[in-house]
Design a protein around this motif. Structure first.
Motif, short mmCIF file in Angstrom:
data_model
loop_
_atom_site.label_atom_id
_atom_site.label_comp_id
_atom_site.label_asym_id
_atom_site.label_seq_id
_atom_site.Cartn_x
_atom_site.Cartn_y
_atom_site.Cartn_z
N ALA A 1 0.84 -1.21 0.00
CA ALA A 1 0.00 0.00 0.00
C ALA A 1 0.87 1.25 0.00
CB ALA A 1 -0.93 -0.02 1.21
N GLN A 2 1.92 1.25 0.81
CA GLN A 2 2.82 2.41 0.83
C GLN A 2 3.58 2.52 -0.48
OE1 GLN A 2 5.30 3.01 4.23
NE2 GLN A 2 3.55 3.31 5.59
N HIS A 3 4.00 1.40 -1.02
CA HIS A 3 4.75 1.41 -2.27
C HIS A 3 3.91 1.99 -3.41
CE1 HIS A 3 6.76 -0.27 -5.87
NE2 HIS A 3 7.87 -0.09 -5.14
N ARG A 4 2.65 1.56 -3.51
CA ARG A 4 1.76 2.10 -4.55
C ARG A 4 1.57 3.59 -4.38
NH1 ARG A 4 -1.15 -2.64 -3.54
NH2 ARG A 4 -2.53 -1.50 -2.11
N ALA A 5 1.34 4.01 -3.14
CA ALA A 5 1.13 5.45 -2.89
C ALA A 5 2.36 6.26 -3.24
CB ALA A 5 0.75 5.67 -1.43
N SER A 6 3.56 5.71 -2.95
CA SER A 6 4.80 6.45 -3.24
C SER A 6 5.05 6.55 -4.74
CB SER A 6 5.99 5.77 -2.56
OG SER A 6 6.33 4.55 -3.21
N ARG A 7 4.54 5.59 -5.51
CA ARG A 7 4.74 5.64 -6.97
C ARG A 7 3.66 6.48 -7.65
NH1 ARG A 7 8.81 3.60 -4.20
NH2 ARG A 7 10.29 2.49 -5.54
N GLU A 8 2.46 6.46 -7.09
CA GLU A 8 1.39 7.28 -7.66
C GLU A 8 1.62 8.77 -7.41
OE1 GLU A 8 -2.04 5.69 -5.80
OE2 GLU A 8 -2.04 3.83 -6.98
N THR A 9 2.19 9.07 -6.26
CA THR A 9 2.53 10.47 -5.93
C THR A 9 4.01 10.48 -5.56
OG1 THR A 9 0.31 10.78 -5.05
CG2 THR A 9 1.94 12.47 -4.51
N ALA A 10 4.85 10.74 -6.56
CA ALA A 10 6.30 10.61 -6.35
C ALA A 10 6.85 11.67 -5.43
CB ALA A 10 7.02 10.65 -7.69
N ASP A 11 6.20 12.81 -5.35
CA ASP A 11 6.71 13.90 -4.51
C ASP A 11 5.56 14.51 -3.73
OD1 ASP A 11 8.50 15.63 -3.38
OD2 ASP A 11 9.32 16.36 -5.27
N LEU A 12 5.89 15.22 -2.68
CA LEU A 12 4.91 15.89 -1.84
C LEU A 12 5.27 17.35 -1.72
CD1 LEU A 12 4.52 13.37 1.13
CD2 LEU A 12 2.98 13.65 -0.81
N SER A 13 4.26 18.18 -1.57
CA SER A 13 4.51 19.62 -1.36
C SER A 13 5.12 19.84 0.02
CB SER A 13 3.20 20.40 -1.48
OG SER A 13 2.35 20.08 -0.39
N VAL A 14 5.71 21.01 0.18
CA VAL A 14 6.26 21.38 1.48
C VAL A 14 5.16 21.40 2.53
CG1 VAL A 14 7.34 23.25 2.79
CG2 VAL A 14 8.25 22.60 0.55
N ALA A 15 3.97 21.87 2.16
CA ALA A 15 2.85 21.92 3.10
C ALA A 15 2.48 20.53 3.59
CB ALA A 15 1.65 22.59 2.45
N GLU A 16 2.46 19.55 2.68
CA GLU A 16 2.14 18.18 3.07
C GLU A 16 3.22 17.60 3.97
OE1 GLU A 16 -0.25 16.12 -0.54
OE2 GLU A 16 1.69 17.01 -1.08
N ARG A 17 4.46 17.89 3.68
CA ARG A 17 5.55 17.39 4.52
C ARG A 17 5.47 17.98 5.92
NH1 ARG A 17 10.91 16.96 0.73
NH2 ARG A 17 9.91 16.28 -1.18
N ARG A 18 5.25 19.30 5.98
CA ARG A 18 5.14 19.94 7.30
C ARG A 18 3.96 19.38 8.08
NH1 ARG A 18 6.46 25.92 5.29
NH2 ARG A 18 8.61 26.11 6.00
N ASP A 19 2.86 19.13 7.39
CA ASP A 19 1.68 18.60 8.07
C ASP A 19 2.00 17.28 8.75
OD1 ASP A 19 -1.27 18.23 8.61
OD2 ASP A 19 -0.94 16.55 7.23
N ARG A 20 2.74 16.42 8.09
CA ARG A 20 3.07 15.11 8.67
C ARG A 20 4.01 15.24 9.87
NH1 ARG A 20 3.39 11.34 3.14
NH2 ARG A 20 1.20 11.69 2.59
N VAL A 21 4.97 16.16 9.77
CA VAL A 21 5.87 16.38 10.91
C VAL A 21 5.08 16.98 12.08
CG1 VAL A 21 7.89 17.64 11.72
CG2 VAL A 21 7.89 16.63 9.43
N ARG A 22 4.15 17.90 11.79
CA ARG A 22 3.34 18.49 12.87
C ARG A 22 2.48 17.44 13.55
NH1 ARG A 22 2.46 23.08 9.22
NH2 ARG A 22 3.71 24.85 9.95
#
Length: 464
Positions: free
Chosen positions: A10-31
């Motif tokens: 499931a993680q592998h598919r998600a990582s290939r379907e969306t190869a990159d994330l915005s800075v906002a999405e990255r910050r959201d996960r760290v928060r």
């Protein structure tokens, strides 16, 4: 194994379907990791204490959460800058093309974390991987079951499984986890287990970061203040009852100063821990098996005739709070000097001079940490130049791991790869080389057929 593989897929598919994330999405996960600690810190500390038997919330705050909270703040502050493409200079023969390095997530990162600092050493690398835009699967230690179960539940509430998930289980589960075809596998633990993890990862050509252990030396130079050195060595050795990968493992001391150091050590220990049994700030040894191993190391040293100074008698039956022990001049063949101690036992080895101390260190596997005490800068610089270790703290212990901008990692048998700060962010990042060709390409000058024009171009390129 089926469920484990399903989580990975499931993680592998998600990582290939969306190869990159915005800075906002990255910050959201760290928060979300940050909020998890802020909202459930007391419950998490209570779980850690229940797993250890004795380990105060204050000790967990210092030993786990202080470094972790600082890391999360740094990630939130710096993730935008670290995620930007980095322009690089283009050599003359390729101009007017331009080039840059694009920083992208690797994909799916696996993290196998240990029991001794079950928050810092699990959520630290996991949060860094999330900041770099990755999906993360975490396998915490089965030796801290309450902490691992609570983390699994809190992460389940805060994250979708394809973002961040926790896998619980024993050593067999860890072995199957390590055999998954991750884009990167991060392991913290013993050198022996690290070898097995590296072998499992190699079958999939999975790159690894191995944060291992080893025997980290303290060199006390002739110029050192013994009182200060003893206090700082005692703190580094006895934090978490010595169950620390970068704890001082042995002391190299000028010959003839053994008694003075022993006296200073006893004063330092008494200052830090007026009592041991029942003291919530002095952690228990995690389990009976580890406690029996430490007692066996001490007994072997006693049987060999080594001088042993222990700060207190054994606690009541059932207590796993092992009082600190100083072992002065142990025989070279003792297990105490061959194995990582991972407990509150400190061998002291007299040396004739600094060169002997350096030779002793260099005759053994390269350590994860090295500590030097003194005021003689020439002697200090000789040690820095002539020894290789994962990291160094001068005139203290442990503190290099607290510095946000210093890389932390081992070398040789103490591990490979570093993290913390931007180095850690890049550990979980693919640095993709990109060259953008101009409308006019200098490369056309070296296309075949290879004639006079080609020879003139080659001559010109040799002159550049």
């Amino acid at each position: 194994m089926t469920e484990l593989r399903s989580l990975f897929d499931a993680q592998h598919r998600a990582s290939r379907e969306t190869a990159d994330l915005s800075v906002a999405e990255r910050r959201d996960r760290v928060r979300r990791v940050q909020r998890l600690l802020d909202q459930h810190g007391e419950a998490i500390s209570a779980a850690v204490e229940a797993d250890f038997g004795v380990r105060s919330a204050a000790l967990t705050e210092v030993a786990d959460l202080l470094v972790l909270r600082s890391l999360l703040k740094q990630l939130l502050h710096r993730v935008e800058a670290w995620s930007r493409p980095v322009r690089v200079r283009t050599p003359l023969q390729l101009k007017p093309a331009r080039a840059f390095v694009q920083r992208q997530p690797l994909g799916v990162v696996g993290v196998i974390s240990p029991w001794n600092y079950p928050l810092q050493l699990s959520l630290g690398p996991a949060a860094t991987a999330l900041a770099a835009g990755n999906r993360v699967m975490l396998k915490p230690s089965e030796l801290t079951p309450r902490t691992s179960a609570l983390l699994a539940e809190l992460i389940r509430q805060a994250f979708a499984p394809e973002e961040f998930t926790v896998v619980q289980g024993d050593a067999d589960v860890a072995a199957r986890f390590a055999s998954l075809p991750f884009d990167h596998l991060f392991f913290t633990g013993s050198t022996a287990v690290g070898r097995k993890v590296a072998q499992a990862a190699a079958a999939n050509l999975t790159p690894t970061t191995l944060e291992l252990g080893g025997k980290s030396p303290c060199i006390v130079d002739a110029s050192a203040d013994l009182e200060k050195a003893a206090l700082r060595i005692a703190h580094g050795k006895l934090l978490n009852a010595g169950q620390t990968c970068i704890a001082p493992d042995y002391v190299l001391l000028p010959r003839g100063r053994e008694d003075a150091f022993a006296a200073a050590w006893q004063r330092a220990v008494a200052r830090l821990f007026p009592r041991f049994d029942g003291n919530p700030d002095y952690a228990s040894i995690l389990g009976e098996g580890h406690l029996a191993r430490l007692r066996a190391l001490l007994q072997e040293a006693k049987d060999s005739g080594a001088r042993i100074e222990q700060a207190a008698a054994a606690g009541p039956p059932g207590s796993r709070q092992l009082a600190p022990a100083l072992v002065i001049g142990p025989d070279a063949g003792l297990r105490l000097l061959r194995e990582e101690i991972f407990g509150p036992i400190l061998p002291v080895l007299p040396c004739d001079d600094g060169d002997e101390a350096i030779r002793y260190i260099n005759a053994r596997p390269r350590p994860l940490a090295l500590y030097w005490f003194g005021t003689d800068t020439a002697a200090r610089d000789r040690v820095l130049a002539r020894t290789v270790s994962g990291g160094v703290t001068v005139n203290d212990t442990l503190m290099h791991i607290v510095h946000d901008n210093l890389p932390f990692g081992g070398v040789g048998e103490s591990g490979w790869g570093s993290y913390h700060g931007e180095v850690g962010f890049l550990r979980f990042t693919q640095q993709k080389a990109v060259l953008v060709q101009s409308r006019w390409s200098a490369g056309a000058m070296i296309y075949p057929p290879y004639g006079q024009r080609f020879r003139r171009m080659m001559k010109l390129l040799r002159l550049l």
